[in-house]
Design a protein around this motif. Sequence first.
Motif, PDB file in Angstrom:
ATOM      1  N   ARG A   1      -5.618  26.099  -4.884  1.00  0.00           N
ATOM      2  CA  ARG A   1      -5.493  24.740  -5.421  1.00  0.00           C
ATOM      3  C   ARG A   1      -4.442  24.704  -6.525  1.00  0.00           C
ATOM      4  O   ARG A   1      -3.672  23.738  -6.646  1.00  0.00           O
ATOM      5  CB  ARG A   1      -6.851  24.258  -5.948  1.00  0.00           C
ATOM      6  CG  ARG A   1      -7.847  23.950  -4.852  1.00  0.00           C
ATOM      7  CD  ARG A   1      -8.937  23.001  -5.341  1.00  0.00           C
ATOM      8  NE  ARG A   1      -9.749  23.570  -6.387  1.00  0.00           N
ATOM      9  CZ  ARG A   1     -10.843  24.299  -6.189  1.00  0.00           C
ATOM     10  NH1 ARG A   1     -11.236  24.564  -4.951  1.00  0.00           N
ATOM     11  NH2 ARG A   1     -11.546  24.765  -7.199  1.00  0.00           N
ATOM     12  N   HIS A   2      -4.404  25.756  -7.341  1.00  0.00           N
ATOM     13  CA  HIS A   2      -3.380  25.832  -8.383  1.00  0.00           C
ATOM     14  C   HIS A   2      -1.984  25.908  -7.756  1.00  0.00           C
ATOM     15  O   HIS A   2      -1.033  25.252  -8.223  1.00  0.00           O
ATOM     16  CB  HIS A   2      -3.635  27.067  -9.254  1.00  0.00           C
ATOM     17  CG  HIS A   2      -2.634  27.240 -10.350  1.00  0.00           C
ATOM     18  ND1 HIS A   2      -2.711  26.570 -11.559  1.00  0.00           N
ATOM     19  CD2 HIS A   2      -1.502  27.989 -10.417  1.00  0.00           C
ATOM     20  CE1 HIS A   2      -1.684  26.907 -12.313  1.00  0.00           C
ATOM     21  NE2 HIS A   2      -0.936  27.770 -11.640  1.00  0.00           N
ATOM     22  N   LEU A   3      -1.859  26.679  -6.683  1.00  0.00           N
ATOM     23  CA  LEU A   3      -0.569  26.795  -6.001  1.00  0.00           C
ATOM     24  C   LEU A   3      -0.130  25.442  -5.439  1.00  0.00           C
ATOM     25  O   LEU A   3       1.040  25.048  -5.557  1.00  0.00           O
ATOM     26  CB  LEU A   3      -0.684  27.824  -4.876  1.00  0.00           C
ATOM     27  CG  LEU A   3       0.555  28.018  -3.988  1.00  0.00           C
ATOM     28  CD1 LEU A   3       1.731  28.537  -4.809  1.00  0.00           C
ATOM     29  CD2 LEU A   3       0.243  28.987  -2.846  1.00  0.00           C
ATOM     30  N   ILE A   4      -1.068  24.702  -4.840  1.00  0.00           N
ATOM     31  CA  ILE A   4      -0.739  23.380  -4.296  1.00  0.00           C
ATOM     32  C   ILE A   4      -0.279  22.453  -5.411  1.00  0.00           C
ATOM     33  O   ILE A   4       0.735  21.737  -5.291  1.00  0.00           O
ATOM     34  CB  ILE A   4      -1.969  22.797  -3.573  1.00  0.00           C
ATOM     35  CG1 ILE A   4      -2.265  23.595  -2.305  1.00  0.00           C
ATOM     36  CG2 ILE A   4      -1.752  21.320  -3.233  1.00  0.00           C
ATOM     37  CD1 ILE A   4      -3.596  23.235  -1.653  1.00  0.00           C
ATOM     38  N   ALA A   5      -1.018  22.453  -6.521  1.00  0.00           N
ATOM     39  CA  ALA A   5      -0.656  21.578  -7.636  1.00  0.00           C
ATOM     40  C   ALA A   5       0.724  21.918  -8.175  1.00  0.00           C
ATOM     41  O   ALA A   5       1.538  21.023  -8.469  1.00  0.00           O
ATOM     42  CB  ALA A   5      -1.710  21.696  -8.747  1.00  0.00           C
TER      43      ALA A   5
END
Length: 754
Positions: free
Chosen positions: A702-706
Motif C-alpha cells: 500500500r505504501h508503494l502504491i501511494a
Amino acid sequence: MTATFIGVRHHSPACARLVADTITALRPAYVLVEGPADMNPRLGELLLGHDLPIAVYTGYRDAERRHGSWAPLCDYSPEWTALTAGRDVGAEVRFIDLPAWHPALADVRNRYADAEARYAEVTERLCRDFAVDNPDALWDHLFEIEPADGLADRLAAYFDLVRGDARTAPDDEAREAYMAHWVRAAVADAGDRPVVVVTGGFHRPALVRFAEEGDRTWPELPQPPGDAVVGSYLVPYSFRRLDAFDGYQSGMPSPAYYQHLWESGPHEAARGLTEAVTARLRGRGQPVSTADLIAARATAEGLAAVRGHVHPARVDVLDGLASALVGEALDTPLPWATGGRIRPGGHPVIVEMVAALSGDRVGRLHPSTPLPPLVHAVADRLRATGLGGSGEVRLDLGKPADLDRSRLLHRLRVLAIPGVVRDSGPGPGGDPVPAEQWTLTDSDDRLPALIEAGGYGVDPEEAAAAVLAERIAATPGDMDVLAGLLFDAALCGVGALTGQVLDDLARAVGAAADLGSLGRTLAVALAMWRHDGLFHTGGGPAFGALIAAAVRRALWLAEGVRGGPAPADPKRIGAMAAVRDALVHAAAPLGLDTTAALGVADRVAACHDAPPDLRGAAFGLGWSLRGTAAADPGRAVRGTFTPALAGDWLAGLFALAREEVLHTPGMLELLDELVEAMTDDGFLIALPALRQAFGYFPPRERHLIAARLVRLRTGGTSGPDLMRLDATPELVAAGMRLDERVDTALRREGLITS
C-alpha cells in the motif's frame, strides 16, 4: 418428633442467620441440607477450613451427554451455615438432594438457582404491591433490612404464597420425592430429637406435604450409568462468578455488599457500600468530592425513610450514589432496577459502582483438598517444560522441544485455561511461519478451570482430545467448525482425531452448498498437506483426496452463484484464493485439472449475473494461473468501474491477482484515472468497497502504491516527503471540511459556477 423445615433463598444473609440460630437453639439429631447426596462421604473434605467462596463442581460424561454443574457456597449461604452449625452442635449432617449428574438436574448449571422464573406472576404482583422494582429489591425490603423477629413465619408465608398451586416440572417432583424420603428416614431414626431441614424455599411446601407418608428407610444413592465418567471436586469460586450482574443464574447480586451485611448488619453494610464505591471510582481517576458523598448519603437516607426502611437498603444507597455522581441522562436503565446481567452501554460510573458491589474476593482451597489428576499433570508438565511462570514465550516449531511445549500450550488453550494466550503463530492458509509467540500470566481462575476440565481426562492430551471430540460430535457437517477443529487437533498433536475430522470433512465436502465454508476447509487442508513437516499429521493421502474433492466442488459451486450488486463476501473470495493456491501448489502431485479450472474462471468472469466480487476473483484466478490475463485487464476494469460495482470487483481481483495488478504497466495509472473521474457522490458510494479492496494489499505494498501515485500527481516529487505531514490527521480533516464549506458558500452566492 417432627421436622422443622426452613425454606431459604440461596446466598441470603438473613436466611443464613436464621438457619444458624435455629440449629443452635434446637440442637437437632439431624441437619438435612439441599445438596448432592453423593458428597455425604466427603463432608469432612468440605469442612477442611477453606476460604470461601468455594463450590462443589461435578462433571459428567457418557457417550450421549456431557454436563457440568456447580453448587457454590459462601460465608452467608444458608447451606453453609447449616453444615457448620450442625457440626458444632454434634448433629448428623447430610445432603439430601439427587446427585448433580442425575437426569433430573440435566438442565441445572447452578444447583442453588432460585425458581423465580416459575413464580414470576406472584413476585411481579408483590413488587407492585410493595412499590419495588424487582424481586431482589422486594427480598431486601421484606427480609434483609427488616428486624429478625418473626423471620421464620414471614419466610414460610412468602414461600407458601409464591409456590401456591403452581404445577411443578417432573424434574422438581423427582428431586422433592427423593429429599422427602431422606426427611422421613431421619425423623424415624431421630426418635424424640429434632430434625432440621434446610432447602430452597420453592421446595419447602412440597416437602412439608411429602414428609408425612411414605417409606421411612434410608434412601439408596442413585448410581450413574456404567459407561459414564463422573467426578466431583471442590473448586475455588469468586464473588465475580457469584454475582447476578455478571450472569450468575441464582442467588443475590452484589456479593460484596451482602458479605458486609452478614458480617456487620445493614447500617454498616450501607456505609461499607458507599466506601467501596468511592474508593473504586477514585482509584480510576473519577473525582468524588466530600460534597458528593454528603449528597449521596442524604438522598439514600431520604429514600430509605420514604420506602419504609429502618436502615438504608442496597438500592437506597445505590440510587443515592447515582443521583449524586451521574449528572446526565442515562441511555440504559439502572441495573439494580432491572435485575439480571448488566447491560452493554451503561454509564461508566454505574458500571464501576456495580463492580464495587461485586467485590474481588476469591476463594482458596485448604492445602489438603483432593484435586483431579489433570491439575497435577498440568503442573508437572509446565514445570518440566519451563512454562510454569509468567511472561512472553517464543517457540521455534522446528525444534522438537519447542514443538512439545507448543502442543502443551495448545491443549491448555483448547481446554480454555485462563492465562494462556497465543499472540501469533501458524494459521490456516498461506505459508505458515514456523514460530509462535505466547503470553503466559498467573490467574486466580486457572485452578478452578483445571479442576473443571479434569472431567475430560487425566492429562492434557487426553482432556484436549475429549474436548475436541465433543465439539466434533456437536457439529456434524458444519465445515467451518470442522476445519477449525482439524487445525486445532493438529496443533494439539492429537493424530487420531485428525483422521476422524478428515473423514467427516470428506463426507461434508460432497454435499457442500456454501462456497465460503468450503473454501475455509480447502485452505486448512492445503496448509496442513503442504506443511506436514510442521504439523506432523501423517495424513498425506487423506489430505490429498480431500483437497482434490474440495477444488472440484468449489469450482462447481462458483459457476452456479448468482446475485446482483452486494457487499463483497470475504469468505467467498477466500474460497477462490484457496482454489488458486491448490492449483499452484498441488496440481501435479494431486492430479488437479488446471485446464478445467481456467474454463470455469473465464466463464464466471464473463457472467454478468454473477456477483461482482466473484467475477473479479474469477478474472484474477485466470490471470494468476496463466501469468497473463485472458482478456484485456484495462478493458475489464473500465467495464466494471461504476460506483456500485468497482470496489467489490476489485476486491475479488486484488485478492487473487494482487502482484499481477501491481506489476502490470499502466494498471495503477488507470485506476487513478477512473477514481478521479468519479463524481463526489459516486466516490462516496464506492469508497467503503474500495477501502476493502485495497485492504488486500499488505502495508508495504500500500505504501508503494501511494508513493507511485504521489509521484504521478506531482511530476516526480518525492512521494514519502509529501506523505509525511507535519499537521495531525485531525487538523487535515478539519481543513478539508472548511474548504468544503467555503466552496459551498461561494457556489450558493454565485461566485463560482464550475
